[in-house]
Design a protein around this motif. Structure first.
Motif, PDB file in Angstrom:
ATOM      1  N   THR A 183     148.917  75.133  67.120  1.00  0.00           N
ATOM      2  CA  THR A 183     149.045  74.686  65.835  1.00  0.00           C
ATOM      3  C   THR A 183     150.418  74.061  65.588  1.00  0.00           C
ATOM      4  O   THR A 183     151.347  74.427  66.577  1.00  0.00           O
ATOM      5  CB  THR A 183     148.855  75.941  64.733  1.00  0.00           C
ATOM      6  OG1 THR A 183     148.735  75.641  63.300  1.00  0.00           O
ATOM      7  CG2 THR A 183     150.038  76.821  65.415  1.00  0.00           C
ATOM      8  N   GLN A 184     150.526  73.301  64.555  1.00  0.00           N
ATOM      9  CA  GLN A 184     151.504  72.111  64.410  1.00  0.00           C
ATOM     10  C   GLN A 184     152.107  72.799  62.675  1.00  0.00           C
ATOM     11  O   GLN A 184     151.862  74.164  62.122  1.00  0.00           O
ATOM     12  CB  GLN A 184     151.286  70.641  63.650  1.00  0.00           C
ATOM     13  CG  GLN A 184     150.352  70.061  64.610  1.00  0.00           C
ATOM     14  CD  GLN A 184     150.188  68.697  63.391  1.00  0.00           C
ATOM     15  OE1 GLN A 184     149.464  68.845  62.610  1.00  0.00           O
ATOM     16  NE2 GLN A 184     150.054  67.335  65.037  1.00  0.00           N
ATOM     17  N   THR A 185     153.645  73.058  62.731  1.00  0.00           N
ATOM     18  CA  THR A 185     154.237  73.171  61.828  1.00  0.00           C
ATOM     19  C   THR A 185     155.154  72.255  60.787  1.00  0.00           C
ATOM     20  O   THR A 185     155.897  72.827  60.389  1.00  0.00           O
ATOM     21  CB  THR A 185     155.601  74.226  62.470  1.00  0.00           C
ATOM     22  OG1 THR A 185     156.380  72.988  63.492  1.00  0.00           O
ATOM     23  CG2 THR A 185     155.114  74.881  63.535  1.00  0.00           C
ATOM     24  N   ARG A 186     154.556  71.216  60.136  1.00  0.00           N
ATOM     25  CA  ARG A 186     155.004  70.406  59.385  1.00  0.00           C
ATOM     26  C   ARG A 186     154.389  71.434  58.371  1.00  0.00           C
ATOM     27  O   ARG A 186     155.350  70.078  57.300  1.00  0.00           O
ATOM     28  CB  ARG A 186     154.187  69.074  59.323  1.00  0.00           C
ATOM     29  CG  ARG A 186     154.139  68.070  61.253  1.00  0.00           C
ATOM     30  CD  ARG A 186     153.579  67.138  60.660  1.00  0.00           C
ATOM     31  NE  ARG A 186     153.598  66.468  62.310  1.00  0.00           N
ATOM     32  CZ  ARG A 186     154.557  64.989  61.807  1.00  0.00           C
ATOM     33  NH1 ARG A 186     155.461  65.047  61.032  1.00  0.00           N
ATOM     34  NH2 ARG A 186     154.787  64.696  63.111  1.00  0.00           N
ATOM     35  N   GLN A 187     153.455  71.850  57.523  1.00  0.00           N
ATOM     36  CA  GLN A 187     153.616  72.368  56.442  1.00  0.00           C
ATOM     37  C   GLN A 187     154.648  73.870  56.232  1.00  0.00           C
ATOM     38  O   GLN A 187     154.452  74.360  57.023  1.00  0.00           O
ATOM     39  CB  GLN A 187     151.580  72.935  55.728  1.00  0.00           C
ATOM     40  CG  GLN A 187     151.228  71.698  55.854  1.00  0.00           C
ATOM     41  CD  GLN A 187     150.025  72.102  55.890  1.00  0.00           C
ATOM     42  OE1 GLN A 187     149.511  73.200  55.879  1.00  0.00           O
ATOM     43  NE2 GLN A 187     148.959  71.291  55.499  1.00  0.00           N
ATOM     44  N   HIS A 188     155.242  73.547  54.959  1.00  0.00           N
ATOM     45  CA  HIS A 188     156.478  75.149  54.816  1.00  0.00           C
ATOM     46  C   HIS A 188     156.245  75.428  53.503  1.00  0.00           C
ATOM     47  O   HIS A 188     155.597  74.086  52.731  1.00  0.00           O
ATOM     48  CB  HIS A 188     157.368  73.758  55.153  1.00  0.00           C
ATOM     49  CG  HIS A 188     157.912  73.731  56.695  1.00  0.00           C
ATOM     50  ND1 HIS A 188     158.555  71.773  56.496  1.00  0.00           N
ATOM     51  CD2 HIS A 188     157.668  73.676  57.981  1.00  0.00           C
ATOM     52  CE1 HIS A 188     159.214  71.574  57.403  1.00  0.00           C
ATOM     53  NE2 HIS A 188     157.763  73.003  58.465  1.00  0.00           N
ATOM     54  N   PHE A 189     156.724  76.817  52.665  1.00  0.00           N
ATOM     55  CA  PHE A 189     157.057  77.288  51.976  1.00  0.00           C
ATOM     56  C   PHE A 189     157.947  77.893  51.772  1.00  0.00           C
ATOM     57  O   PHE A 189     158.181  78.357  52.787  1.00  0.00           O
ATOM     58  CB  PHE A 189     155.255  77.947  51.628  1.00  0.00           C
ATOM     59  CG  PHE A 189     155.388  79.486  52.215  1.00  0.00           C
ATOM     60  CD1 PHE A 189     155.324  80.406  51.907  1.00  0.00           C
ATOM     61  CD2 PHE A 189     154.358  79.166  53.485  1.00  0.00           C
ATOM     62  CE1 PHE A 189     154.517  81.192  52.219  1.00  0.00           C
ATOM     63  CE2 PHE A 189     154.751  80.416  54.248  1.00  0.00           C
ATOM     64  CZ  PHE A 189     154.645  81.078  53.375  1.00  0.00           C
ATOM     65  N   GLU A 190     158.177  77.842  50.753  1.00  0.00           N
ATOM     66  CA  GLU A 190     159.253  78.934  50.670  1.00  0.00           C
ATOM     67  C   GLU A 190     159.738  79.881  49.776  1.00  0.00           C
ATOM     68  O   GLU A 190     158.921  79.821  48.811  1.00  0.00           O
ATOM     69  CB  GLU A 190     160.918  77.619  50.041  1.00  0.00           C
ATOM     70  CG  GLU A 190     162.437  78.684  49.608  1.00  0.00           C
ATOM     71  CD  GLU A 190     163.316  77.802  48.858  1.00  0.00           C
ATOM     72  OE1 GLU A 190     163.648  77.797  48.523  1.00  0.00           O
ATOM     73  OE2 GLU A 190     163.084  76.933  50.002  1.00  0.00           O
ATOM     74  N   MET A 191     160.028  81.193  49.837  1.00  0.00           N
ATOM     75  CA  MET A 191     159.984  82.210  49.529  1.00  0.00           C
ATOM     76  C   MET A 191     161.442  82.926  49.162  1.00  0.00           C
ATOM     77  O   MET A 191     162.053  83.018  50.739  1.00  0.00           O
ATOM     78  CB  MET A 191     159.057  83.459  49.760  1.00  0.00           C
ATOM     79  CG  MET A 191     158.019  83.432  49.801  1.00  0.00           C
ATOM     80  SD  MET A 191     156.485  84.308  50.132  1.00  0.00           S
ATOM     81  CE  MET A 191     157.062  84.899  51.676  1.00  0.00           C
TER      82      MET A 191
END
Length: 211
Positions: free
Chosen positions: A189-197
């Motif tokens: 898998t790639q790790t380009r999509q991020h989200f923040e919490m």
């Protein structure tokens, strides 16, 4: 459902664990032997375990076709030194080549088109194309069974590709660093999509602001 994992065959335990604990970072490890020279092999049973000192952990496995210890395991046992390289999208294909079981007289590093350069503090050389490299010295090697050795290594030096390190924030810029992760089998898998919490304080949670 409930699974009594200890009743499963080792191969089935591996499939179950490796397909659920995902994604996993990939360690492309270089090691050195006076007999065979430099070696490179990828391992996805891998992660960071702490700081002061900074510690990495790798689950080293044997050769599945023969059951013999991999060169990486033998070399670390003998020398106590190794280099862990993070694998990004640009290095994915080369990492995959390093997983091929080549004859002893064929260098997987050369076949993968990778370039070695001297390390700063350990004998094994590092891969110049890697986005991040950790020079390590063995802290301990725990033999879980004859085919699996969990190795703890202390990071004694770190190399980072120019442009990735944010000097003000003291971290690796996630918008410029694109490591890949291992899922299971042939899947990555790639790790380009991020989200923040953000973790709310207890007081904010009581007030309802964190819900």
């Amino acid at each position: 459902m409930q699974i009594d994992i200890q009743t499963l065959a080792p191969a089935d335990q591996y499939r179950l664990i490796s397909s659920t604990v995902v994604p996993r970072p990939i360690a492309l490890v270089t090691s050195y032997s006076e007999r065979t020279g430099h070696n490179a092999a990828p391992f996805s049973f891998f992660n960071v375990m702490g700081e002061a000192p900074p510690v990495l952990a790798i689950g080293l496995e044997d050769k599945r076709d023969s059951g013999e210890l991999k060169d990486t395991t033998v070399n670390i046992k003998e020398t106590g030194e190794f280099v862990v390289h993070m694998v990004d999208e640009a290095m994915a294909a080369a990492m995959n080549v390093c997983a091929i079981v080549f004859p002893p007289d064929v260098s997987e590093i050369e076949q993968a088109g990778l370039t070695l350069t001297p390390s700063a503090k350990v004998r094994p050389q590092r891969i110049a194309q890697a986005p991040v490299a950790f020079e390590c010295r063995k802290i301990a090697m725990l033999e879980i069974n004859p085919h699996r050795h969990i190795t703890l290594g202390e990071v004694v030096c770190m190399h980072v590709r120019d442009g990735l390190f944010d000097a003000d924030m003291r971290y690796i810029d996630p918008d410029k660093y694109h490591p890949i992760g291992r899922m299971f089998g042939r899947l990555y898998t790639q790790t380009r999509q991020h989200f923040e919490m953000e973790v709310p304080t207890y007081e904010a949670w009581l007030s309802g602001a964190g819900r």
